[in-house]
Every structure is written in C-alpha cells, then in structure tokens.
Design a protein around this motif. Structure first.
Motif, short mmCIF file in Angstrom:
data_model
loop_
_atom_site.label_atom_id
_atom_site.label_comp_id
_atom_site.label_asym_id
_atom_site.label_seq_id
_atom_site.Cartn_x
_atom_site.Cartn_y
_atom_site.Cartn_z
N LEU A 40 0.80 -1.22 0.00
CA LEU A 40 0.00 0.00 0.00
C LEU A 40 0.83 1.28 0.00
CD1 LEU A 40 -2.81 -1.00 2.50
CD2 LEU A 40 -2.92 -0.92 0.03
N SER A 41 2.15 1.15 -0.03
CA SER A 41 2.98 2.36 -0.01
C SER A 41 2.86 3.07 -1.36
CB SER A 41 4.43 2.01 0.29
OG SER A 41 4.93 1.13 -0.69
N PRO A 42 2.87 4.41 -1.34
CA PRO A 42 2.75 5.15 -2.60
C PRO A 42 3.97 4.93 -3.47
CG PRO A 42 3.21 6.64 -0.80
CD PRO A 42 2.98 5.29 -0.19
N GLU A 43 3.74 4.95 -4.76
CA GLU A 43 4.84 4.76 -5.70
C GLU A 43 5.68 6.04 -5.73
OE1 GLU A 43 5.21 4.05 -10.42
OE2 GLU A 43 3.70 2.87 -9.36
N PRO A 44 7.00 5.91 -5.55
CA PRO A 44 7.84 7.11 -5.55
C PRO A 44 7.88 7.75 -6.93
CG PRO A 44 9.21 5.15 -5.50
CD PRO A 44 7.78 4.69 -5.38
N PRO A 45 8.02 9.07 -6.98
CA PRO A 45 8.08 9.73 -8.28
C PRO A 45 9.32 9.28 -9.05
CG PRO A 45 8.50 11.31 -6.52
CD PRO A 45 8.13 10.01 -5.88
N ARG A 46 9.16 9.15 -10.32
CA ARG A 46 10.27 8.70 -11.16
C ARG A 46 11.02 9.89 -11.73
NH1 ARG A 46 6.46 4.41 -13.99
NH2 ARG A 46 6.51 2.84 -12.35
N ARG A 47 12.32 9.77 -11.76
CA ARG A 47 13.15 10.82 -12.35
C ARG A 47 13.11 10.70 -13.87
NH1 ARG A 47 15.62 14.82 -9.23
NH2 ARG A 47 15.78 14.00 -7.14
N HIS A 48 12.97 11.83 -14.51
CA HIS A 48 12.98 11.85 -15.97
C HIS A 48 14.34 12.33 -16.43
CE1 HIS A 48 8.70 11.15 -16.23
NE2 HIS A 48 8.51 12.08 -15.32
N GLU A 49 14.80 11.74 -17.50
CA GLU A 49 16.06 12.19 -18.09
C GLU A 49 15.83 13.56 -18.72
OE1 GLU A 49 19.04 10.70 -17.95
OE2 GLU A 49 18.06 9.24 -16.65
N PRO A 50 16.79 14.48 -18.57
CA PRO A 50 16.60 15.79 -19.20
C PRO A 50 16.49 15.63 -20.71
CG PRO A 50 18.82 15.57 -18.27
CD PRO A 50 18.05 14.36 -17.87
N GLU A 51 15.50 16.29 -21.26
CA GLU A 51 15.28 16.19 -22.70
C GLU A 51 16.17 17.14 -23.48
OE1 GLU A 51 11.15 16.69 -23.45
OE2 GLU A 51 10.58 15.13 -22.04
N SER A 52 16.75 18.09 -22.80
CA SER A 52 17.56 19.09 -23.47
C SER A 52 19.01 18.99 -23.02
CB SER A 52 17.03 20.49 -23.15
OG SER A 52 17.94 21.47 -23.57
N GLU A 53 19.91 18.96 -23.99
CA GLU A 53 21.34 18.97 -23.65
C GLU A 53 21.74 20.31 -23.06
OE1 GLU A 53 23.54 17.91 -27.11
OE2 GLU A 53 22.51 15.99 -27.33
N LEU A 54 21.01 21.36 -23.40
CA LEU A 54 21.29 22.69 -22.89
C LEU A 54 20.96 22.79 -21.40
CD1 LEU A 54 22.22 25.49 -23.85
CD2 LEU A 54 19.84 26.03 -24.30
N LEU A 55 19.96 22.04 -20.96
CA LEU A 55 19.51 22.09 -19.57
C LEU A 55 20.25 21.10 -18.67
CD1 LEU A 55 17.42 23.69 -17.97
CD2 LEU A 55 15.80 21.85 -18.39
N ALA A 56 20.87 20.08 -19.24
CA ALA A 56 21.53 19.02 -18.47
C ALA A 56 22.57 19.54 -17.47
CB ALA A 56 22.15 18.00 -19.41
N PRO A 57 23.42 20.52 -17.80
CA PRO A 57 24.41 20.98 -16.82
C PRO A 57 23.79 21.64 -15.58
CG PRO A 57 24.99 21.78 -19.02
CD PRO A 57 23.64 21.14 -19.11
N TYR A 58 22.55 22.07 -15.67
CA TYR A 58 21.89 22.78 -14.57
C TYR A 58 20.97 21.86 -13.76
CZ TYR A 58 23.43 26.66 -17.47
OH TYR A 58 24.18 27.52 -18.21
N GLU A 59 20.94 20.59 -14.10
CA GLU A 59 20.02 19.66 -13.46
C GLU A 59 20.23 19.59 -11.95
OE1 GLU A 59 18.66 15.00 -13.71
OE2 GLU A 59 20.28 15.72 -14.99
N GLU A 60 21.47 19.49 -11.49
CA GLU A 60 21.73 19.41 -10.04
C GLU A 60 21.31 20.69 -9.33
OE1 GLU A 60 25.64 18.15 -8.99
OE2 GLU A 60 25.60 16.49 -10.44
N THR A 61 21.54 21.84 -9.95
CA THR A 61 21.14 23.12 -9.36
C THR A 61 19.63 23.18 -9.20
OG1 THR A 61 23.02 24.18 -10.44
CG2 THR A 61 21.29 25.62 -9.62
N ILE A 62 18.92 22.82 -10.24
CA ILE A 62 17.45 22.85 -10.20
C ILE A 62 16.95 21.87 -9.15
CG2 ILE A 62 15.35 22.36 -11.51
CD1 ILE A 62 16.92 23.27 -14.03
#
Length: 101
Positions: A40-62
C-alpha cells in the motif's frame, strides 16, 4: 487507513468480499481492490532524463532548489517561471523558458 486494514484483515480471514463491503461501508469493487493489494505504499516519483542537452548541466542546481522547496509553504515554492529567471540571472542560462518548463 483503518478501513483498508480492516478490509485486508477480514479478507485474509476468509470472509466474503460482499460481507466485508457491507461491514466496512464501501463498495464491493473497492473492498476487492484493497483485499488484493500487496503493497500500500505510494509509488515514488520517477526521475525523468533531461530532454535538453542545454539544460543538463543545470540539473543538479534545479534539483537542489526544488529539494529546498520541500521546507517552504506551497505558495513559496519555485514555479517554472521562477526556475527560469533564477537560471538566467544566477547561472547564466542561455536557453528558453519553454525548455525549462
């Protein structure tokens, strides 16, 4: 949650679903659903891979900004617009708002 546990306990005891539903005050499909559930435990949210190479370097900051938001009131949390403005002003992000959104 007490109703769910009661349904599961009665089902494990072999009581018919119709009798469980009447006793607990739920519909038969609901009683059947909770009787069959393993976990009955809720399903944890799944991480999505960044769709943009431009946004990937900022993923940890966000992610750090959004993790910090968990301690804030709902209205004080970052929306996509605020994330975009902070990335642009503080991190020098050159991409578009729609990419961040």
């Amino acid at each position: 949650m007490d109703k769910i546990e009661d349904i599961r306990k009665r089902a494990r005891g072999g009581e018919p679903i119709a009798a469980i539903a009447r006793a607990v005050g739920v519909s038969e499909p609901t009683a059947r659903k909770y009787a069959r559930m393993e976990d009955l435990s809720p399903e944890p949210p799944r991480r999505h891979e960044p769709e943009s190479e431009l946004l990937a370097p900022y993923e940890e900051t966000i992610d750090s900004w959004l993790d910090d938001d968990c301690r804030n009131w709902r209205k004080q949390r970052h929306a996509a617009t605020r994330v975009y403005v902070r990335l642009r002003d503080e991190e020098g992000y050159a991409g578009s708002y729609s990419t961040v959104q």
